[in-house]
Design a protein around this motif. Structure first.
Motif, PDB file in Angstrom:
ATOM      1  N   SER A 117       0.803  -1.225   0.000  1.00 15.04           N
ATOM      2  CA  SER A 117       0.000   0.000   0.000  1.00 15.04           C
ATOM      3  C   SER A 117       0.836   1.275   0.000  1.00 15.04           C
ATOM      4  O   SER A 117       0.293   2.373  -0.196  1.00 15.04           O
ATOM      5  CB  SER A 117      -0.934   0.018   1.215  1.00 15.04           C
ATOM      6  OG  SER A 117      -0.196  -0.023   2.427  1.00 15.04           O
ATOM      7  N   ILE A 118       2.133   1.176   0.216  1.00 13.72           N
ATOM      8  CA  ILE A 118       3.001   2.339   0.356  1.00 13.72           C
ATOM      9  C   ILE A 118       3.920   2.459  -0.859  1.00 13.72           C
ATOM     10  O   ILE A 118       4.565   1.492  -1.254  1.00 13.72           O
ATOM     11  CB  ILE A 118       3.830   2.245   1.655  1.00 13.72           C
ATOM     12  CG1 ILE A 118       2.898   2.188   2.874  1.00 13.72           C
ATOM     13  CG2 ILE A 118       4.795   3.426   1.772  1.00 13.72           C
ATOM     14  CD1 ILE A 118       2.014   3.401   3.057  1.00 13.72           C
ATOM     15  N   GLY A 119       3.970   3.645  -1.426  1.00  8.15           N
ATOM     16  CA  GLY A 119       4.744   3.851  -2.648  1.00  8.15           C
ATOM     17  C   GLY A 119       6.186   4.240  -2.434  1.00  8.15           C
ATOM     18  O   GLY A 119       7.008   4.129  -3.355  1.00  8.15           O
ATOM     19  N   ARG A 120       6.532   4.691  -1.248  1.00  2.41           N
ATOM     20  CA  ARG A 120       7.929   5.031  -0.931  1.00  2.41           C
ATOM     21  C   ARG A 120       8.030   5.177   0.574  1.00  2.41           C
ATOM     22  O   ARG A 120       7.082   5.603   1.232  1.00  2.41           O
ATOM     23  CB  ARG A 120       8.361   6.324  -1.623  1.00  2.41           C
ATOM     24  CG  ARG A 120       9.837   6.688  -1.404  1.00  2.41           C
ATOM     25  CD  ARG A 120      10.236   7.937  -2.190  1.00  2.41           C
ATOM     26  NE  ARG A 120      10.174   7.710  -3.625  1.00  2.41           N
ATOM     27  CZ  ARG A 120      10.447   8.645  -4.543  1.00  2.41           C
ATOM     28  NH1 ARG A 120      10.757   9.868  -4.160  1.00  2.41           N
ATOM     29  NH2 ARG A 120      10.396   8.345  -5.824  1.00  2.41           N
ATOM     30  N   ALA A 121       9.195   4.832   1.130  1.00  2.00           N
ATOM     31  CA  ALA A 121       9.413   4.964   2.566  1.00  2.00           C
ATOM     32  C   ALA A 121      10.764   5.603   2.828  1.00  2.00           C
ATOM     33  O   ALA A 121      11.725   5.408   2.065  1.00  2.00           O
ATOM     34  CB  ALA A 121       9.319   3.604   3.268  1.00  2.00           C
ATOM     35  N   PHE A 122      10.829   6.355   3.919  1.00  2.00           N
ATOM     36  CA  PHE A 122      12.046   7.071   4.295  1.00  2.00           C
ATOM     37  C   PHE A 122      12.388   6.758   5.751  1.00  2.00           C
ATOM     38  O   PHE A 122      11.521   6.813   6.623  1.00  2.00           O
ATOM     39  CB  PHE A 122      11.839   8.585   4.180  1.00  2.00           C
ATOM     40  CG  PHE A 122      11.272   9.052   2.868  1.00  2.00           C
ATOM     41  CD1 PHE A 122      12.090   9.369   1.798  1.00  2.00           C
ATOM     42  CD2 PHE A 122       9.891   9.175   2.704  1.00  2.00           C
ATOM     43  CE1 PHE A 122      11.560   9.808   0.594  1.00  2.00           C
ATOM     44  CE2 PHE A 122       9.347   9.618   1.507  1.00  2.00           C
ATOM     45  CZ  PHE A 122      10.191   9.929   0.441  1.00  2.00           C
ATOM     46  N   VAL A 123      13.662   6.454   5.998  1.00  2.00           N
ATOM     47  CA  VAL A 123      14.199   6.322   7.352  1.00  2.00           C
ATOM     48  C   VAL A 123      15.485   7.138   7.362  1.00  2.00           C
ATOM     49  O   VAL A 123      16.564   6.633   7.025  1.00  2.00           O
ATOM     50  CB  VAL A 123      14.466   4.858   7.740  1.00  2.00           C
ATOM     51  CG1 VAL A 123      14.915   4.767   9.201  1.00  2.00           C
ATOM     52  CG2 VAL A 123      13.236   3.980   7.514  1.00  2.00           C
ATOM     53  N   LEU A 124      15.385   8.405   7.716  1.00  2.00           N
ATOM     54  CA  LEU A 124      16.495   9.342   7.555  1.00  2.00           C
ATOM     55  C   LEU A 124      17.091   9.726   8.905  1.00  2.00           C
ATOM     56  O   LEU A 124      16.413  10.287   9.756  1.00  2.00           O
ATOM     57  CB  LEU A 124      16.008  10.589   6.814  1.00  2.00           C
ATOM     58  CG  LEU A 124      15.320  10.326   5.471  1.00  2.00           C
ATOM     59  CD1 LEU A 124      14.862  11.637   4.844  1.00  2.00           C
ATOM     60  CD2 LEU A 124      16.247   9.569   4.526  1.00  2.00           C
ATOM     61  N   PHE A 125      18.352   9.396   9.063  1.00  2.00           N
ATOM     62  CA  PHE A 125      19.117   9.733  10.254  1.00  2.00           C
ATOM     63  C   PHE A 125      18.421   9.291  11.536  1.00  2.00           C
ATOM     64  O   PHE A 125      18.178  10.091  12.447  1.00  2.00           O
ATOM     65  CB  PHE A 125      19.428  11.241  10.273  1.00  2.00           C
ATOM     66  CG  PHE A 125      20.221  11.673   9.066  1.00  2.00           C
ATOM     67  CD1 PHE A 125      21.600  11.507   9.034  1.00  2.00           C
ATOM     68  CD2 PHE A 125      19.588  12.200   7.962  1.00  2.00           C
ATOM     69  CE1 PHE A 125      22.334  11.867   7.915  1.00  2.00           C
ATOM     70  CE2 PHE A 125      20.305  12.569   6.832  1.00  2.00           C
ATOM     71  CZ  PHE A 125      21.683  12.409   6.811  1.00  2.00           C
ATOM     72  N   PRO A 126      18.078   8.010  11.619  1.00  2.00           N
ATOM     73  CA  PRO A 126      17.476   7.503  12.854  1.00  2.00           C
ATOM     74  C   PRO A 126      18.505   7.482  13.976  1.00  2.00           C
ATOM     75  O   PRO A 126      19.725   7.569  13.733  1.00  2.00           O
ATOM     76  CB  PRO A 126      17.056   6.079  12.469  1.00  2.00           C
ATOM     77  CG  PRO A 126      18.054   5.690  11.414  1.00  2.00           C
ATOM     78  CD  PRO A 126      18.318   6.942  10.629  1.00  2.00           C
TER      79      PRO A 126
END
Length: 236
Positions: free
Chosen positions: A129-138
Motif C-alpha cells: 500500500s506504500i509507494g515510498r518509505a524514508f528512514v532518515l538519520f534515525p
C-alpha cells in the motif's frame, strides 16, 4: 541522545526507546498541537487501516516517513509532490510542533501524522500500500548492547517489505559509522530489497531527495551515507 530518552512498554506494544518530549514548547507550538494536530492525526489503529482513506482527496500514492524529526523533509516532499499523500511517524512532541509550524496550510490535507512509534502503525497497513518509505538519520544506538534498538534490522525490514509496493523505493541515511555498516549489511542481506544506489556523494542523489536539518548540521562530524533500495517483486 541517551540522556534524553525514555523506555516505554505497555501490554503487547513494542518497547520504545526514545524522546517523546523535549524543552518546553512556546505557546504557538502548543496552540498548533491543540488546534491543528487533531485534524491531521492518524489514531492508533485497532485493526486494518486504509492509508488512502486518511486523505480528503485520494492521492496517487501514499508515502511513509519513519521518524521525521523536525519535519523539514516532510514539508519539502509535500511541496515537491502535490499528488502524493504523506504519513509521517514521530513520537517526539517537539518535532511534531516543528512540522506543524513549517507546513503550509494548503499542504495540511496531504500530510497525516502518526504521533507514535512507527512499529505500531506498520502492522495495520495493507500489503503493497506504500509507494515510498524514508528512514532518515534515525537514532544510531552505536553501543553494541543497544544494537537491537536500531530501526533498520530484519523485523522492521520485513514489515517495510510487506507494506511497500513492488518497485517502491526505501531511502535510508545515516552519518554514524556504526549505523552505516549495520544498515548496509541488513539492507544488502534482505531477500526482498535490491540496491539502487549507495553513496556518500549527495550530488549524485535524485533531485527529490532534499537535505534534512540534521544532515546540514552534520551532528557527528561524519559524512552521511545515503542508501536507496527497491522493493523486489519476489525474493531472489
Amino acid at each position: 541522545m541517551a540522556e534524553d530518552t525514555e523506555e516505554t512498554r505497555a501490554g503487547d506494544r513494542p518497547r520504545f526507546f526514545g524522546r517523546r518530549r523535549g524543552k518546553k514548547l512556546r505557546q504557538s507550538g502548543l496552540d498548533l498541537l491543540d488546534a491543528v494536530l487533531p485534524g491531521m492525526a492518524v489514531p492508533l489503529p485497532a485493526g486494518p487501516l486504509d492509508p488512502f482513506a486518511l486523505f480528503p482527496v485520494r492521492p496517487g500514492q501514499v508515502w511513509l516517513e519513519v521518524g521525521f524529526g523536525g519535519g523539514e523533509h516532510v514539508v519539502a516532499q509535500a511541496a515537491l509532490n502535490p499528488e502524493i499523500g504523506l504519513i509521517g511517524c514521530e513520537p517526539f512532541r517537539n518535532g511534531i510542533a516543528s512540522l506543524l509550524a513549517h507546513l503550509p496550510q494548503d499542504a495540511r490535507d496531504r500530510v497525516r501524522i502518526f504521533a507514535d512509534d512507527a512499529r505500531l502503525l506498520l502492522p495495520a497497513l495493507p500489503e503493497a500500500s506504500i509507494g515510498r518509505a524514508f528512514v532518515l538519520f534515525p537514532d544510531p544506538w552505536p553501543k553494541k548492547r543497544h544494537a537491537e534498538r536500531r530501526f533498520i534490522g530484519p523485523a522492521n525490514l520485513d514489515a517495510l517489505a510487506r507494506v511497500l509496493a513492488a518497485g517502491a523505493e526505501l531511502r535510508v541515511a545515516s552519518d554514524d559509522p556504526v549505523y552505516q555498516d549495520w544498515a548496509g549489511q541488513h539492507l544488502a542481506a534482505h531477500p526482498l530489497f535490491e540496491e539502487v544506489q549507495v553513496t556518500r556523494d549527495r550530488a549524485t542523489l535524485p533531485d527529490d531527495w532534499p537535505p534534512t536539518r540534521y544532515e546540514q548540521k552534520c551532528i557527528t562530524g561524519n559524512a552521511p551515507v545515503f542508501f536507496r533500495y527497491r522493493r523486489k517483486t519476489s525474493p531472489g
